[in-house]
Design an enzyme around this catalytic site. Structure first.
Site, mmCIF file in Angstrom:
data_model
loop_
_atom_site.group_PDB
_atom_site.id
_atom_site.type_symbol
_atom_site.label_atom_id
_atom_site.label_comp_id
_atom_site.label_asym_id
_atom_site.label_seq_id
_atom_site.Cartn_x
_atom_site.Cartn_y
_atom_site.Cartn_z
ATOM 1 N N HIS A 223 0.853 -1.187 0.000
ATOM 2 C CA HIS A 223 0.000 0.000 0.000
ATOM 3 C C HIS A 223 0.892 1.242 0.000
ATOM 4 O O HIS A 223 1.768 1.379 0.862
ATOM 5 C CB HIS A 223 -0.890 0.018 1.240
ATOM 6 C CG HIS A 223 -1.874 -1.114 1.283
ATOM 7 N ND1 HIS A 223 -3.102 -1.042 0.667
ATOM 8 C CD2 HIS A 223 -1.795 -2.345 1.858
ATOM 9 C CE1 HIS A 223 -3.753 -2.192 0.867
ATOM 10 N NE2 HIS A 223 -2.975 -2.988 1.572
ATOM 11 N N LEU A 224 0.649 2.125 -0.947
ATOM 12 C CA LEU A 224 1.446 3.349 -1.057
ATOM 13 C C LEU A 224 0.644 4.620 -0.813
ATOM 14 O O LEU A 224 1.222 5.696 -0.689
ATOM 15 C CB LEU A 224 2.111 3.431 -2.440
ATOM 16 C CG LEU A 224 3.238 2.433 -2.697
ATOM 17 C CD1 LEU A 224 3.761 2.591 -4.116
ATOM 18 C CD2 LEU A 224 4.366 2.596 -1.692
ATOM 19 N N ARG A 225 -0.690 4.506 -0.770
ATOM 20 C CA ARG A 225 -1.547 5.675 -0.570
ATOM 21 C C ARG A 225 -1.362 6.696 -1.705
ATOM 22 O O ARG A 225 -0.867 6.371 -2.771
ATOM 23 C CB ARG A 225 -1.299 6.315 0.798
ATOM 24 C CG ARG A 225 -1.227 5.350 1.974
ATOM 25 C CD ARG A 225 -2.441 4.513 2.136
ATOM 26 N NE ARG A 225 -2.411 3.775 3.413
ATOM 27 C CZ ARG A 225 -3.091 2.670 3.646
ATOM 28 N NH1 ARG A 225 -3.863 2.154 2.704
ATOM 29 N NH2 ARG A 225 -3.026 2.067 4.824
ATOM 30 N N ASN B 93 -6.949 0.009 -3.457
ATOM 31 C CA ASN B 93 -8.050 0.469 -2.595
ATOM 32 C C ASN B 93 -7.816 1.889 -2.091
ATOM 33 O O ASN B 93 -7.645 2.140 -0.902
ATOM 34 C CB ASN B 93 -8.283 -0.499 -1.427
ATOM 35 C CG ASN B 93 -7.056 -0.715 -0.557
ATOM 36 O OD1 ASN B 93 -5.922 -0.687 -1.040
ATOM 37 N ND2 ASN B 93 -7.277 -0.936 0.726
ATOM 38 N N HIS C 29 -2.097 -12.263 1.870
ATOM 39 C CA HIS C 29 -1.744 -12.197 3.288
ATOM 40 C C HIS C 29 -2.389 -13.305 4.134
ATOM 41 O O HIS C 29 -3.168 -13.045 5.041
ATOM 42 C CB HIS C 29 -2.039 -10.823 3.879
ATOM 43 C CG HIS C 29 -3.355 -10.210 3.472
ATOM 44 N ND1 HIS C 29 -4.568 -10.850 3.598
ATOM 45 C CD2 HIS C 29 -3.628 -8.989 2.951
ATOM 46 C CE1 HIS C 29 -5.528 -10.060 3.177
ATOM 47 N NE2 HIS C 29 -4.977 -8.926 2.773
ATOM 48 N N HIS D 144 -0.213 4.501 8.098
ATOM 49 C CA HIS D 144 -1.225 5.409 8.614
ATOM 50 C C HIS D 144 -0.508 6.455 9.466
ATOM 51 O O HIS D 144 0.441 6.122 10.177
ATOM 52 C CB HIS D 144 -2.246 4.681 9.494
ATOM 53 C CG HIS D 144 -3.107 3.709 8.765
ATOM 54 N ND1 HIS D 144 -4.189 4.092 8.000
ATOM 55 C CD2 HIS D 144 -3.060 2.352 8.685
ATOM 56 C CE1 HIS D 144 -4.773 3.022 7.489
ATOM 57 N NE2 HIS D 144 -4.106 1.953 7.879
ATOM 58 N N ALA E 274 -6.436 -0.115 10.859
ATOM 59 C CA ALA E 274 -5.763 -1.398 10.679
ATOM 60 C C ALA E 274 -4.625 -1.251 9.682
ATOM 61 O O ALA E 274 -4.812 -0.708 8.594
ATOM 62 C CB ALA E 274 -6.749 -2.455 10.198
#
Length: 329
Positions: free
Chosen positions: A14-16, A40, A165, A241, A253
């Protein structure tokens, strides 16, 4: 002692976007030659224009690093024409059950209805990546989804299905039953159990979904990883986060491991006397199974103590402040 890894890959990252992307993408690009990028976002990456814009933003954030973002699309009701047009730009399509994890509200509400699109993926040879959890009791969510994996493995025998995962011994056993099932596993699920998260004082920086499970589950995952199961690859699920979203009521999470994953797993492979299998787990399996050739990059790990930073900007990593025995050379 040192370990040289050729083109290590993170097969779930995840890199945002925006400032967070600018902060964390360089940390992955420094030590990995590529990563499978999760779609996402808000709004999700569910069309080719959005995907191209996101990929361009990733490249812009990493500068001259030799790093390939292997892009994915967020599963929706695609036409075959849309998938054909996107195929050369993606490594797979990611299925999220609706509301099951971060930014998945627009995910799949009916798994049965999703099979129309899944059949198109099989015909076109596009892998299906799955966040495999139900809305059952939190410790049982992955186990409850295994029947879905089994049904799809049988119904779509030519489709590469990736169980993302995985966290349970039962998932490892299922991986052995079907040749078209593949899996990724994270750093945290190889190293911790639920007891580390909530057995004493709650550690929000170890809280993720799927939640860490039991010692026997961790043992099965570690055994598969250190023995380089041919259809298992490293996928960090590194999920940054800001501190305000982790140390708060309603903790987000996600565990942030991107800059330290290789060092942490080196200790695990060494402890099991399996350093010779590390290359396969972090690169060779993925290259073979996905038929990809990532940029050439050699990463050296040295047996030298390293203290995990207390934070990377506004993001706190797993085991912040702890000294570990391996460093990036």
């Amino acid at each position: 002692m040192e370990i040289k890894l050729k083109s290590p890959l993170d097969m779930h990252l995840h890199l945002r976007e925006g400032a967070m992307l600018e902060a964390v993408a360089p940390l992955s690009a420094e030590t990995f030659s590529g990563a499978v990028i999760m779609p996402n976002l808000v709004p999700p990456v569910d069309n080719l224009d959005r995907l191209k814009e996101y990929r361009a933003a990733i490249y812009s954030s990493i500068g001259d690093e030799a790093f390939c973002p292997f892009m994915t699309l967020f599963l929706r009701d695609y036409t075959e024409e849309e998938l054909l047009e996107a195929k050369e730009h993606i490594i797979g399509v990611k299925l999220y059950p609706a509301g099951i994890t971060t930014n998945s509200e627009g995910g799949v509400a009916s798994l049965d209805a999703a099979e129309v699109v899944i059949a198109k993926l099989e015909r076109l040879g596009i892998p299906l990546l799955v966040h495999g959890e139900t809305n059952a009791f939190v410790m049982d969510r992955e186990a409850d989804f295994l029947d879905v994996y089994e049904r799809w493995a049988q119904k779509f025998p030519k489709l590469m299905i990736v169980m993302e995962h995985i966290t349970t011994a039962a998932a490892v056993r299922l991986l052995d039953r079907f040749e078209n099932l593949h899996a990724t596993v994270t750093v945290q699920h190889l190293l911790i159990t639920l007891d580390d998260v909530a057995g004493g004082m709650l550690d929000p920086h170890l809280f993720c979904k799927p939640i860490a499970k039991r010692p026997e589950d961790r043992e099965a995952l570690v055994n598969a990883a250190v023995n380089a199961h041919p259809r298992l690859s490293f996928g960090s699920d590194s999920a940054p986060h800001p501190l305000s979203k982790k140390e708060c009521c309603g903790c987000a999470a996600g565990v942030f491991t991107a800059p330290i994953g290789l060092q942490l797993m080196a200790e695990m492979f060494e402890a099991h006397g399996k350093l010779d299998n590390y290359q396969a787990f972090v690169s060779d399996n993925a290259c073979r199974n996905y038929k990809i050739t990532p940029p050439e990059k050699e990463v050296t790990l040295v047996k030298k103590p390293f203290t995990i930073p207390k934070a990377y900007g506004d993001v706190v990593p797993m085991w912040a402040g702890r000294e570990i025995p391996w460093s990036i050379g």
